[in-house]
Design a protein around this motif. Structure first.
Motif, PDB file in Angstrom:
ATOM      1  N   MET A  63       0.834  -1.199   0.000  1.00  0.00           N
ATOM      2  CA  MET A  63       0.000   0.000   0.000  1.00  0.00           C
ATOM      3  C   MET A  63       0.877   1.260   0.000  1.00  0.00           C
ATOM      4  SD  MET A  63      -3.051   1.101   2.612  1.00  0.00           S
ATOM      5  CE  MET A  63      -2.136   1.889   3.915  1.00  0.00           C
ATOM      6  N   CYS A  64       1.993   1.218   0.692  1.00  0.00           N
ATOM      7  CA  CYS A  64       2.805   2.416   0.900  1.00  0.00           C
ATOM      8  C   CYS A  64       3.988   2.544  -0.050  1.00  0.00           C
ATOM      9  CB  CYS A  64       3.320   2.454   2.337  1.00  0.00           C
ATOM     10  SG  CYS A  64       1.985   2.431   3.560  1.00  0.00           S
ATOM     11  N   GLY A  65       4.433   1.432  -0.621  1.00  0.00           N
ATOM     12  CA  GLY A  65       5.566   1.490  -1.524  1.00  0.00           C
ATOM     13  C   GLY A  65       6.821   2.034  -0.859  1.00  0.00           C
ATOM     14  N   ALA A  66       7.705   2.554  -1.680  1.00  0.00           N
ATOM     15  CA  ALA A  66       9.004   3.033  -1.199  1.00  0.00           C
ATOM     16  C   ALA A  66       8.987   4.503  -0.783  1.00  0.00           C
ATOM     17  CB  ALA A  66      10.057   2.828  -2.284  1.00  0.00           C
ATOM     18  N   ASP A  67       7.999   5.262  -1.292  1.00  0.00           N
ATOM     19  CA  ASP A  67       7.925   6.692  -0.964  1.00  0.00           C
ATOM     20  C   ASP A  67       6.498   7.188  -1.204  1.00  0.00           C
ATOM     21  OD1 ASP A  67       7.678   7.094  -3.774  1.00  0.00           O
ATOM     22  OD2 ASP A  67       9.825   7.411  -3.973  1.00  0.00           O
ATOM     23  N   ARG A  68       6.253   8.475  -0.932  1.00  0.00           N
ATOM     24  CA  ARG A  68       4.909   9.033  -1.068  1.00  0.00           C
ATOM     25  C   ARG A  68       4.391   8.911  -2.495  1.00  0.00           C
ATOM     26  NH1 ARG A  68       1.510  13.264  -2.157  1.00  0.00           N
ATOM     27  NH2 ARG A  68      -0.018  13.709  -0.540  1.00  0.00           N
ATOM     28  N   ASP A  69       5.237   9.184  -3.485  1.00  0.00           N
ATOM     29  CA  ASP A  69       4.782   9.096  -4.877  1.00  0.00           C
ATOM     30  C   ASP A  69       4.317   7.689  -5.229  1.00  0.00           C
ATOM     31  OD1 ASP A  69       5.286  11.793  -5.341  1.00  0.00           O
ATOM     32  OD2 ASP A  69       7.280  11.425  -6.166  1.00  0.00           O
ATOM     33  N   GLU A  70       5.069   6.692  -4.766  1.00  0.00           N
ATOM     34  CA  GLU A  70       4.670   5.310  -5.038  1.00  0.00           C
ATOM     35  C   GLU A  70       3.393   4.964  -4.280  1.00  0.00           C
ATOM     36  OE1 GLU A  70       6.456   0.790  -5.166  1.00  0.00           O
ATOM     37  OE2 GLU A  70       7.804   2.430  -4.662  1.00  0.00           O
ATOM     38  N   ALA A  71       3.267   5.453  -3.051  1.00  0.00           N
ATOM     39  CA  ALA A  71       2.040   5.215  -2.272  1.00  0.00           C
ATOM     40  C   ALA A  71       0.835   5.820  -2.981  1.00  0.00           C
ATOM     41  CB  ALA A  71       2.186   5.786  -0.863  1.00  0.00           C
ATOM     42  N   MET A  72       0.982   7.038  -3.508  1.00  0.00           N
ATOM     43  CA  MET A  72      -0.124   7.665  -4.233  1.00  0.00           C
ATOM     44  C   MET A  72      -0.498   6.832  -5.453  1.00  0.00           C
ATOM     45  SD  MET A  72      -1.363  10.421  -2.809  1.00  0.00           S
ATOM     46  CE  MET A  72      -2.161  11.245  -4.179  1.00  0.00           C
ATOM     47  N   ALA A  73       0.493   6.340  -6.189  1.00  0.00           N
ATOM     48  CA  ALA A  73       0.217   5.530  -7.382  1.00  0.00           C
ATOM     49  C   ALA A  73      -0.466   4.216  -7.007  1.00  0.00           C
ATOM     50  CB  ALA A  73       1.510   5.260  -8.147  1.00  0.00           C
TER      51      ALA A  73
END
Length: 95
Positions: A63-73
């Motif tokens: 859900m969160c990925g590696a950073d905010r941009d990845e989390a948004m995607a």
């Protein structure tokens, strides 16, 4: 996993159908919740006014990925995939 500092993706990317203090009709996908502070932290965290949907979100790598941009995607893709109209078959006669 713990929430990432200065992220707020889970309070921005998904739609929330239930009322939120300051947003009586919930919020559409992609709009930041009015309860996010300047540090992108929830002002309602741990309070009874916090919507159940928000409390059900638990940080995880998928859900969160590696950073905010990845989390948004990731969260935006999940939002699209779980929309009520996403599972509906096309109307009869649609091409």
């Amino acid at each position: 996993m713990h929430c990432r500092e200065h992220c707020g993706a889970c309070c921005t990317a998904p739609s929330i159908a239930s009322p939120i203090p300051g947003m009586p009709y919930g919020k559409p996908a992609g709009m930041p919740c009015v309860q996010l502070d300047d540090q992108l932290r929830c002002r309602l965290f741990g309070r009874p006014e916090r919507p159940a949907f928000c409390g059900s979100l638990q940080p995880s790598a998928d859900m969160c990925g590696a950073d905010r941009d990845e989390a948004m995607a990731l969260l935006s893709a999940l939002e699209i995939a779980t929309r009520p109209d996403a599972a509906s078959p096309p109307p009869v006669g649609a091409t």
